[in-house]
Design a protein around this motif. Structure first.
Motif, mmCIF file in Angstrom:
data_model
loop_
_atom_site.group_PDB
_atom_site.id
_atom_site.type_symbol
_atom_site.label_atom_id
_atom_site.label_comp_id
_atom_site.label_asym_id
_atom_site.label_seq_id
_atom_site.Cartn_x
_atom_site.Cartn_y
_atom_site.Cartn_z
ATOM 1 N N TRP A 1 46.223 35.675 29.257
ATOM 2 C CA TRP A 1 44.792 35.756 29.559
ATOM 3 C C TRP A 1 44.556 36.918 30.505
ATOM 4 O O TRP A 1 45.300 37.096 31.479
ATOM 5 N N THR A 2 43.521 37.714 30.234
ATOM 6 C CA THR A 2 43.177 38.853 31.083
ATOM 7 C C THR A 2 41.762 38.660 31.614
ATOM 8 O O THR A 2 40.792 38.769 30.859
ATOM 9 N N THR B 1 40.552 37.919 42.023
ATOM 10 C CA THR B 1 39.972 38.873 42.957
ATOM 11 C C THR B 1 39.782 40.224 42.276
ATOM 12 O O THR B 1 40.179 40.405 41.130
ATOM 13 N N GLU B 2 39.200 41.153 43.010
ATOM 14 C CA GLU B 2 38.971 42.495 42.474
ATOM 15 C C GLU B 2 40.292 43.147 42.071
ATOM 16 O O GLU B 2 40.415 43.710 40.994
ATOM 17 N N LYS B 3 41.290 43.050 42.960
ATOM 18 C CA LYS B 3 42.616 43.622 42.705
ATOM 19 C C LYS B 3 43.654 42.536 42.934
ATOM 20 O O LYS B 3 43.466 41.660 43.774
ATOM 21 N N PRO B 4 44.771 42.599 42.230
ATOM 22 C CA PRO B 4 45.832 41.612 42.460
ATOM 23 C C PRO B 4 46.294 41.658 43.914
ATOM 24 O O PRO B 4 46.259 42.705 44.553
ATOM 25 N N ALA B 5 46.742 40.520 44.441
ATOM 26 C CA ALA B 5 47.212 40.445 45.826
ATOM 27 C C ALA B 5 48.360 41.401 46.073
ATOM 28 O O ALA B 5 48.447 42.027 47.111
ATOM 29 N N THR C 1 35.712 38.703 38.717
ATOM 30 C CA THR C 1 36.210 37.930 39.849
ATOM 31 C C THR C 1 35.582 36.541 39.811
ATOM 32 O O THR C 1 34.580 36.323 39.136
ATOM 33 N N GLY C 2 36.196 35.613 40.530
ATOM 34 C CA GLY C 2 35.591 34.285 40.627
ATOM 35 C C GLY C 2 36.616 33.176 40.594
ATOM 36 O O GLY C 2 37.828 33.405 40.579
ATOM 37 N N ALA D 1 48.453 35.617 42.236
ATOM 38 C CA ALA D 1 47.119 35.972 42.726
ATOM 39 C C ALA D 1 46.578 37.136 41.891
ATOM 40 O O ALA D 1 46.613 38.287 42.309
ATOM 41 N N PRO D 2 46.087 36.842 40.686
ATOM 42 C CA PRO D 2 45.664 37.923 39.779
ATOM 43 C C PRO D 2 44.346 38.568 40.189
ATOM 44 O O PRO D 2 43.512 37.962 40.854
ATOM 45 N N GLY D 3 44.196 39.810 39.758
ATOM 46 C CA GLY D 3 42.948 40.539 39.919
ATOM 47 C C GLY D 3 42.365 40.846 38.546
ATOM 48 O O GLY D 3 42.970 40.527 37.519
ATOM 49 N N ILE D 4 41.200 41.454 38.535
ATOM 50 C CA ILE D 4 40.569 41.835 37.272
ATOM 51 C C ILE D 4 41.546 42.719 36.492
ATOM 52 O O ILE D 4 42.157 43.626 37.038
#
Length: 181
Positions: A115-116, A152-156, A120-121, A47-50
């Motif tokens: 990939w970085t 998401t904005e931040k990783p889970a 979000t999206g 669950a990656p974040g930005i």
């Protein structure tokens, strides 16, 4: 062709175990053929974040009736929303008929193929096996699989480490692992 074989199918004879009375096999008619398919697309972290460094991998199955020979180069490429993120990762080991292997986008310790996300999206991640047709296959129209990835904005779980994979058998920038990641 799918074949089913039954023993004592109507229960004429008393048995301790009737669960082992059926055998199902698939047989192939015609020329031996390789057929590679991407059965799963995976990424780490889950669950990656930005700003997360996302490493892609795919489970590739040979659903044909002939093996991919040792030393034959099998490639896999990953893209996000149609943009390539990994180039080609290389796999050079035997893939037996019916076998599934995991091929990762990058070599351990390298950012090549990572990939970085910068926003979000919802993203579409596509893995394509044998895109350059190095392996002669019976069907090349089933070589891609896409999955949706939510950033998401931040990783889970920001504290969760990125899964690492053995680099045994590395060729070029790719790697493989016959075990699940």
């Amino acid at each position: 062709y799918g074949l089913s074989f039954y023993v004592n199918d109507i229960g004429r004879y008393g048995e301790v175990n009737r669960e082992n009375n059926k055998l199902e096999e698939t047989i192939y008619a015609g020329e031996p053929a390789i057929d590679l398919v991407v059965s799963e697309v995976e990424w780490s972290p889950a669950a990656p974040g930005i700003g997360s460094k996302v490493l892609f991998s795919a489970k590739v199955r040979n659903q044909g009736n002939s093996p991919v020979a040792e030393g034959t180069i099998t490639t896999i490429a990953f893209s996000v929303n149609g943009q390539k993120v990994s180039g080609f990762s290389l796999f050079n080991k035997t893939i037996a008929s019916g076998e599934t292997v995991t091929i990762s986008a990058a070599a351990t310790g390298s950012d090549l193929g990572v990939w970085t996300p910068s926003a979000t999206g919802l993203y579409q991640v596509t893995a394509e096996v044998n895109g350059s047709a190095e392996v002669k296959e019976a069907n090349v129209k089933n070589n891609q699989r896409s999955e949706e990835l939510i950033v998401t904005e931040k990783p889970a779980d920001a504290a969760a480490p990125v899964t690492t994979v053995s680099s045994t058998g590395v060729l070029g920038a790719g790697m493989f692992n016959k075990e699940a990641i």
